[in-house]
Design a protein around this motif. Structure first.
Motif, PDB file in Angstrom:
ATOM      1  N   ASN A 115      48.999  67.594  90.448  1.00  0.00           N
ATOM      2  CA  ASN A 115      49.407  66.341  89.824  1.00  0.00           C
ATOM      3  C   ASN A 115      50.843  66.455  89.301  1.00  0.00           C
ATOM      4  OD1 ASN A 115      47.240  64.503  89.968  1.00  0.00           O
ATOM      5  ND2 ASN A 115      46.124  65.573  88.343  1.00  0.00           N
ATOM      6  N   LYS A 216      49.855  57.734  91.454  1.00  0.00           N
ATOM      7  CA  LYS A 216      48.850  58.623  90.851  1.00  0.00           C
ATOM      8  C   LYS A 216      49.197  58.932  89.395  1.00  0.00           C
ATOM      9  CE  LYS A 216      45.378  61.388  90.457  1.00  0.00           C
ATOM     10  NZ  LYS A 216      45.068  62.754  90.793  1.00  0.00           N
ATOM     11  N   ASN A 220      47.516  59.482  85.215  1.00  0.00           N
ATOM     12  CA  ASN A 220      47.624  60.713  84.429  1.00  0.00           C
ATOM     13  C   ASN A 220      48.510  60.546  83.187  1.00  0.00           C
ATOM     14  OD1 ASN A 220      47.507  62.108  87.580  1.00  0.00           O
ATOM     15  ND2 ASN A 220      46.000  62.688  86.047  1.00  0.00           N
ATOM     16  N   SER A 293      41.392  66.022  83.302  1.00  0.00           N
ATOM     17  CA  SER A 293      41.507  67.487  83.341  1.00  0.00           C
ATOM     18  C   SER A 293      42.435  68.008  82.243  1.00  0.00           C
ATOM     19  CB  SER A 293      41.948  67.960  84.719  1.00  0.00           C
ATOM     20  OG  SER A 293      43.142  67.337  85.100  1.00  0.00           O
TER      21      SER A 293
HETATM   22  C1  LIG Z   1      42.665  60.882  88.194  1.00  0.00           C
HETATM   23  C2  LIG Z   1      41.935  62.222  88.148  1.00  0.00           C
HETATM   24  C3  LIG Z   1      40.700  62.049  87.340  1.00  0.00           C
HETATM   25  C4  LIG Z   1      41.514  62.596  89.575  1.00  0.00           C
HETATM   26  O1  LIG Z   1      40.916  61.608  90.302  1.00  0.00           O
HETATM   27  C5  LIG Z   1      42.851  63.296  87.653  1.00  0.00           C
HETATM   28  O2  LIG Z   1      43.883  63.457  88.236  1.00  0.00           O
HETATM   29  C6  LIG Z   1      42.632  64.160  86.462  1.00  0.00           C
HETATM   30  O3  LIG Z   1      41.578  64.235  85.849  1.00  0.00           O
HETATM   31  O4  LIG Z   1      43.608  64.848  86.095  1.00  0.00           O
END
Ligand SMILES: CC(C)(CO)C(=O)C(=O)O
Ligand SMILES: NC(=O)C1=CN([C@@H]2O[C@H](COP(=O)(O)OP(=O)(O)OC[C@H]3O[C@@H](n4cnc5c(N)ncnc54)[C@H](OP(=O)(O)O)[C@@H]3O)[C@@H](O)[C@H]2O)C=CC1
Length: 346
Positions: A115, A216, A220, A293
């Protein structure tokens, strides 16, 4: 043809996609297992996944303890699926022994499954400095997967999608730009997506990975950070009107930075329009007990991806002169917590 692939970061994402790649029957995986090396040898890994099914005692083709040990051969793909925490170690430093195996005649592609914004910057800088033009692909995973039982099991529930794309040279990468081949990048992206598809996962090749990454990070930079600072799950945040408003305001700031950073295009207007914020909020289950996460890392006492998720947006905001007052506050708050988590590592 069988592709040799090296995976660094054998956590939830790394193990799930390594298993998919190997199940294509066209890839041999060397996995660098750090804390879970012994567990992998003794038990293998149980995978319980809605996309790839249940697999007991899976072991990749080769399991090694360190990146240095893995760097005894050339790979088609070097996949990095560690958490991106440059506050602890930059990605280039983590995979340095593998980068050292690259040469101008090797087609090795680097794939980052992480991410954040700008996670590819240090790799592109390194390739530019070393006069190399290897393809760099990154992927945004839309999936909920966790490694549990001390590294013995990975679970994955619900839908899974991995949006992948190659990174174009940035303006400062003059040497990389001359070595980089768009045709090779497209070919390597296709090969990687095909392997994942053959392994029963759901890859999607993005026309422009930067747009996909900004899309995305909207989630986050808002949900992950607000849930972490309040130590609340998604449903609890959504049920609080002021916090719900804050989520939208943060996303609007991220969108301003995204649109200022990307070349204007119909895709930017379409994917990164203000209306997407409400759509994201309404798409969430209002009673969700899901913890992002980042919050899971905090609760486990592990460093969080603050720099990748918020710092990366702030860097782009500074470069484009966009004001992001809410993100500045979020960043400062998270850094207070991060200092405690980093402890002696600082
Ligand atoms: C958006 C998600 C939940 C993955 O789909 C994510 O990226 C995270 O929990 O960091
Ligand atoms: N899990 C999910 O559902 C999702 C995760 N993501 C993103 O995917 C990325 C990976 O996340 P996730 O799989 O959950 O992370 P995990 O914490 O489950 O796994 C990270 C793995 O990387 C290993 N690692 C870290 N540093 C090194 C190093 N220097 N050398 C070797 N191994 C190392 C860790 O080993 P050790 O145990 O030794 O520390 C661990 O096995 C992150 O960017 C995350 O934000 C995106 C969407 C969903």
């Amino acid at each position: 043809m069988t592709d040799e692939i090296c995976l660094v970061g054998f956590g939830a994402i790394g193990a799930l996609y390594a298993c998919a790649l190997e199940r294509s029957s066209r890839a041999k995986i060397t996995s660098v297992c750090r804390s879970n090396y012994q567990t992998m040898h003794e038990h293998g890994l149980m995978i319980v996944s809605d996309c790839i099914g249940t697999i007991d005692a899976w072991r990749p083709h080769r399991v090694v303890r360190s990146v240095a040990e893995a760097a005894d051969r050339q790979y088609s793909f070097i996949v990095c699926a560690t958490k991106c925490v440059p506050e602890v170690k930059k990605t280039t430093d983590i995979i340095l022994p593998l980068l050292a195996t690259l040469s101008s005649s090797s087609d090795t592609t680097i794939v980052l499954l992480q991410n954040g914004i700008g996670i590819e910057d240090d790799i592109l800088d390194w390739l530019d400095e070393h006069n190399l033009g290897n393809t760099v692909i990154s992927g945004c995973a839309w999936v909920d997967t966790t490694m549990i039982d001390g590294g013995k099991k990975v679970t994955q529930h619900g839908n899974e999608k991995l949006v992948l794309g190659y990174h174009r040279p940035q303006a400062s990468h003059t040497k990389y730009a001359t070595r980089f081949s768009k045709n090779t990048a497209i070919k390597q992206l296709d090969v990687f997506c095909d392997l994942l598809r053959a392994g029963s996962t759901n890859p999607e090749a993005a026309e422009d990975i930067d747009i996909a990454r900004w899309r995305k990070v909207l989630w986050n930079a808002s949900f992950s950070t607000v849930c972490t600072l309040t130590r609340a799950n998604v449903g609890e945040v959504l049920a609080t009107p002021t916090a719900r408003t804050l989520l939208v305001e943060i996303m609007l700031e991220v969108l301003l930075v995204a649109r200022a950073s990307l070349p204007p295009s119909p895709a930017v207007t379409d994917v990164l329009s203000d209306s997407v914020c409400i759509a994201i909020i309404e798409h969430e289950n209002q009673k969700s007990v899901f913890k992002p996460s980042m919050l899971v890392d905090l609760e486990a006492g592990r460093p969080m991806e603050v720099e990748a998720i918020v710092g990366g947006v702030l860097k782009r905001a500074k470069a484009t002169g966009v004001a992001v007052p809410r993100l500045e506050v979020i960043y400062a708050g998270l850094n207070v917590i991060q200092r405690g988590l980093l402890g002696d590592r600082q």
